[in-house]
Design a protein around this motif. Structure first.
Motif, mmCIF file in Angstrom:
data_model
loop_
_atom_site.group_PDB
_atom_site.id
_atom_site.type_symbol
_atom_site.label_atom_id
_atom_site.label_comp_id
_atom_site.label_asym_id
_atom_site.label_seq_id
_atom_site.Cartn_x
_atom_site.Cartn_y
_atom_site.Cartn_z
ATOM 1 N N ASP A 45 0.811 -1.075 0.221
ATOM 2 C CA ASP A 45 0.043 -0.175 -0.127
ATOM 3 C C ASP A 45 0.820 1.225 -0.060
ATOM 4 O OD1 ASP A 45 -0.043 1.137 3.175
ATOM 5 O OD2 ASP A 45 0.209 -0.823 3.063
ATOM 6 N N ARG A 126 -2.449 -7.768 -9.846
ATOM 7 C CA ARG A 126 -2.249 -8.128 -8.587
ATOM 8 C C ARG A 126 -2.941 -6.985 -7.723
ATOM 9 N NH1 ARG A 126 0.939 -12.610 -7.364
ATOM 10 N NH2 ARG A 126 1.826 -13.608 -9.411
ATOM 11 N N THR A 127 -3.189 -7.266 -6.383
ATOM 12 C CA THR A 127 -3.718 -6.253 -5.440
ATOM 13 C C THR A 127 -2.482 -5.982 -4.420
ATOM 14 O OG1 THR A 127 -5.812 -7.271 -5.756
ATOM 15 C CG2 THR A 127 -5.412 -5.811 -3.798
#
Length: 252
Positions: A45, A126-127
């Motif tokens: 993140d 992807r995350t």
């Protein structure tokens, strides 16, 4: 877990500000380039990325556990294991770090363009994983660690010289000599001589700081050379930054 192999790294040690971790086009022949034989890639993140890129505080423990002894460096044809090293990305920026066995990102590096593109290709679809940032002291910028907005757009040499100038200004503030600060402000802005004569120390120093902290120009550079004159250590830094550096020849 994703991995990147044969990773060219140019470590900048002890840098808390990401703007001092130079991109590939600012690498120099005198820099010590190393090769990570293998490095895990973490798609994380943005908040955690900024925390690692722009500070020197504890990395989330879950991240350390995830990358423990998964990176290797190649030295003298030998493959050496690194405790905590990896490549992180938030999807728009990329950074490699090595804690040198500790829990903070002591060494940081950018990647060469070809390997940056490869990282972005690998994380496509992807995350990003969100990490819990440990309790920490919020970062505070100051004269010896300027906010990024005062460094954006400057070259490596200009950033180094600006930091040198800020060190000189900090010394000027510590010395707290009214005549000295008036002298240097007059050198910077001779047309304001009459008003400078009436300034207090704080007024003169604040005026000088506010004028110098914004941007960079030939005038800044000339003033920097003048104010550090006679201080051998700083003059040595000045001379090094004026050597004819060239970018290291690497295929990217």
């Amino acid at each position: 877990m994703l991995y990147l192999h044969d990773v060219w790294v140019n470590w900048f040690e002890g840098e808390e500000n990401g703007y001092n971790v130079c991109p590939f086009h600012e690498w120099r022949k005198s820099d010590g380039i190393e090769i990570l034989d293998q490095a895990p890639i973490l798609f994380i993140d943005d908040k955690t990325f900024q925390y690692i890129e722009n500070d020197l505080q504890d990395i989330p423990q879950s991240m350390l556990d995830q990358i423990y002894q998964r990176a290797y460096i190649r030295k003298n044809q030998e493959r050496q294991q690194l405790d905590y090293a990896c490549v992180i990305t938030n999807g728009s920026s990329i950074l490699a770090f090595d804690t040198m066995g500790y829990h903070i990102p002591i060494r940081k590096s950018r990647l060469i363009p070809r390997q940056e593109r490869l990282v972005f290709d690998l994380i496509e679809g992807r995350t990003a994983k969100t990490y819990s940032i440990p309790d920490h002291t919020d970062k505070e910028f100051h004269i010896l660690s300027l906010p990024p907005e005062y460094m954006v757009g400057l070259t490596r040499r200009e950033r180094q010289l600006k930091q040198l100038l800020m060190i000189a200004l900090d010394q000027l503030e510590v010395a707290h000599c009214l005549e000295e600060v008036r002298y240097w402000l007059t050198e910077w802005a001779p047309e304001q001589y009459h008003s400078i004569k009436r300034m207090t120390f704080n007024e003169a120093w604040e005026k000088l700081y506010n004028d110098l902290v914004t941007g960079w120009s030939t005038k800044h550079e000339v003033f920097c050379k003048q104010i550090i004159k006679g201080q051998a250590f700083y003059e040595d830094i000045w001379e090094r930054e004026h050597q004819p550096y060239s970018t290291k020849s690497l295929r990217s």
